[in-house]
Design a protein around this motif. Structure first.
Motif, short mmCIF file in Angstrom:
data_model
loop_
_atom_site.label_atom_id
_atom_site.label_comp_id
_atom_site.label_asym_id
_atom_site.label_seq_id
_atom_site.Cartn_x
_atom_site.Cartn_y
_atom_site.Cartn_z
N VAL A 1 0.85 -1.19 0.00
CA VAL A 1 0.00 0.00 0.00
C VAL A 1 0.89 1.24 0.00
N GLU A 2 0.59 2.16 -0.89
CA GLU A 2 1.28 3.46 -0.90
C GLU A 2 0.59 4.39 0.08
N VAL A 3 1.35 4.84 1.09
CA VAL A 3 0.85 5.77 2.09
C VAL A 3 1.73 7.00 2.01
N GLY A 4 1.25 8.03 1.30
CA GLY A 4 2.09 9.19 1.05
C GLY A 4 3.31 8.77 0.25
N SER A 5 4.51 9.07 0.77
CA SER A 5 5.75 8.71 0.08
C SER A 5 6.27 7.34 0.52
N GLU A 6 5.60 6.69 1.47
CA GLU A 6 6.04 5.41 1.99
C GLU A 6 5.23 4.27 1.36
N ARG A 7 5.80 3.06 1.40
CA ARG A 7 5.05 1.86 1.01
C ARG A 7 5.01 0.91 2.20
N VAL A 8 3.82 0.45 2.51
CA VAL A 8 3.61 -0.44 3.65
C VAL A 8 3.09 -1.78 3.14
N THR A 9 3.74 -2.87 3.58
CA THR A 9 3.34 -4.21 3.18
C THR A 9 2.61 -4.90 4.32
N LEU A 10 1.55 -5.61 3.99
CA LEU A 10 0.83 -6.38 5.00
C LEU A 10 0.47 -7.75 4.44
N VAL A 11 0.20 -8.68 5.34
CA VAL A 11 -0.29 -10.00 4.96
C VAL A 11 -1.80 -9.94 5.01
N GLY A 12 -2.43 -10.10 3.83
CA GLY A 12 -3.87 -9.92 3.72
C GLY A 12 -4.65 -11.22 3.79
N ASP A 13 -5.96 -11.08 3.73
CA ASP A 13 -6.90 -12.20 3.74
C ASP A 13 -7.06 -12.73 2.32
N MET A 14 -6.84 -14.04 2.14
CA MET A 14 -6.92 -14.65 0.81
C MET A 14 -8.29 -14.42 0.16
N SER A 15 -9.34 -14.35 0.97
CA SER A 15 -10.69 -14.24 0.42
C SER A 15 -11.09 -12.80 0.10
N LYS A 16 -10.21 -11.84 0.46
CA LYS A 16 -10.53 -10.44 0.23
C LYS A 16 -9.37 -9.75 -0.48
N ARG A 17 -9.23 -10.08 -1.76
CA ARG A 17 -8.12 -9.50 -2.53
C ARG A 17 -8.52 -8.12 -3.07
N PRO A 18 -7.83 -7.05 -2.64
CA PRO A 18 -8.19 -5.71 -3.11
C PRO A 18 -7.71 -5.47 -4.54
N ARG A 19 -8.23 -4.42 -5.16
CA ARG A 19 -7.83 -4.04 -6.52
C ARG A 19 -6.66 -3.07 -6.48
N ILE A 20 -5.88 -3.06 -7.51
CA ILE A 20 -4.82 -2.06 -7.64
C ILE A 20 -5.46 -0.67 -7.70
N ASP A 21 -4.87 0.29 -7.01
CA ASP A 21 -5.32 1.68 -6.92
C ASP A 21 -6.56 1.84 -6.03
#
Length: 352
Positions: free
Chosen positions: A305-325
């Protein structure tokens, strides 16, 4: 078996210091891993223990005996290297027998010891083969059998799995761990691979620029890092880093204001939080951003995830895959967050 003590050892070549003021005790029967990036001094440390590299200053003791001036051949050490050192004209049986023949072991005993060593590394069916007829994993097991057949007091292993493919590395890690449990031989293992260190070691010695950054059990190194280097070197995916300022229990960054932290630490800081301690938040989000990438690894879904100028990585839920942007909110587990001094990179700890 053997206990190793390194007391303030240093290795210098001219003005360059490869290892500086390193003190360490390796307990009897321990499997200790020297972990760090290329050039950090871990292999040099091992070579000094082996007697292949002289110590510039400091002392090395094996079972209470100072060995600084003792030749390598007299230290009762077996080494396994990154390149297996196999001779193309020799069979597996001849490779395993080689160190015994050098010691003039009687022929009747020779066969029994070869068979026992081959059995420990599952090579009984390959004793009459030559290296060209073996897989990479089998060649590595030949090198191991050649080392263990002497029943030494100490094993030194220098990146022994780095030439193997990913699947073979996993199986060989299990072989080595099982072998150590069976033999109980004190082992010093050098690697730059943090997965090898975390899965095999009783303790990990994290090194950087010739010095020790932290020594501890794998779970302590991962869950309680002493500084930012250790926190970033251990863990896959790497720990997230957000720069800001901490005061009065509130962390202020360019993209967020996060409360709920200890009030007795303050100053310019780096907030470190591992990907598995960040979650998607539909409300009361700590951070807001947009999805930059979604990576399916088979066992995990990694969301960047882009948060301002930083990028944050998380381990997500397989059943809830978000879309790019897609706009997304993130929640940080306060209990699992670390703070590091922005200048020194040392851990900032609250008073107990």
């Amino acid at each position: 078996m053997a206990e190793i003590q390194l007391r303030n050892i240093e290795k210098r070549w001219g003005q360059f210091t490869a290892v500086r003021d390193l003190s360490l005790t390796v307990e009897n029967r321990e499997f200790i891993v020297l972990l760090g990036p290329s050039g950090c001094g871990k292999t040099t440390t091992m070579r000094m223990i082996a007697g292949l590299e002289p110590v510039t200053s400091g002392d090395i003791f094996i079972d209470g005996t100072r060995v600084n001036d003792m030749p390598a051949r007299d230290r009762d050490i077996a080494m396994v290297f990154q390149n297996y050192g196999l001779y193309p004209h020799m069979t597996v049986r001849e490779h395993i027998a080689y160190p015994l023949r050098l010691r003039k072991v009687p022929e009747p005993e020779l066969g029994n010891r070869i068979s026992a060593a081959a059995d420990k590394v599952h090579l009984q069916d390959f004793l009459d083969r030559r290296p060209r007829a073996l897989s990479g994993g089998q060649r590595q097991r030949v090198a191991l059998a050649r080392a263990i057949v002497r029943t030494p007091n100490l094993f030194l292993m220098d990146e022994p799995l780095s030439n193997l493919d990913a699947i073979l590395r996993v199986s060989m890690r299990a072989e080595l761990k099982h072998l150590h449990r069976e033999l109980g031989t004190t082992t010093v293992y050098v690697t730059h691979d943090q997965i090898e260190a975390m899965t095999m070691a009783t303790r990990v010695v994290v090194m950087n620029n010739g010095a020790v950054e932290q020594i501890g059990a794998p779970e302590d190194i991962y869950g309680d890092p002493e500084n930012l280097f250790v926190a970033t070197f251990i863990g896959s995916p790497p720990i997230n880093q957000i720069r800001g300022r901490l005061a009065g229990g509130v962390f202020q960054a360019s993209q967020a204001s996060l409360g709920g932290f200890a009030k007795d630490i303050s100053g310019d800081a780096v907030l470190g939080v591992r990907p598995d301690n960040v979650s998607i938040a539909d409300r009361d989000a700590d951070l807001k951003g947009t999805v930059f990438a979604v990576e399916y690894t088979g066992s995990d879904l990694l969301i960047v995830v882009e948060v301002g100028s930083e990028r944050v990585t998380l381990v997500g839920d397989m059943s809830k895959r978000p879309r790019i942007d897609q706009a997304i909110g993130l929640k940080i587990d306060r209990r699992r967050a670390f703070f590091f001094d922005a200048k020194t990179h040392a851990r900032m700890r609250a008073a107990l």
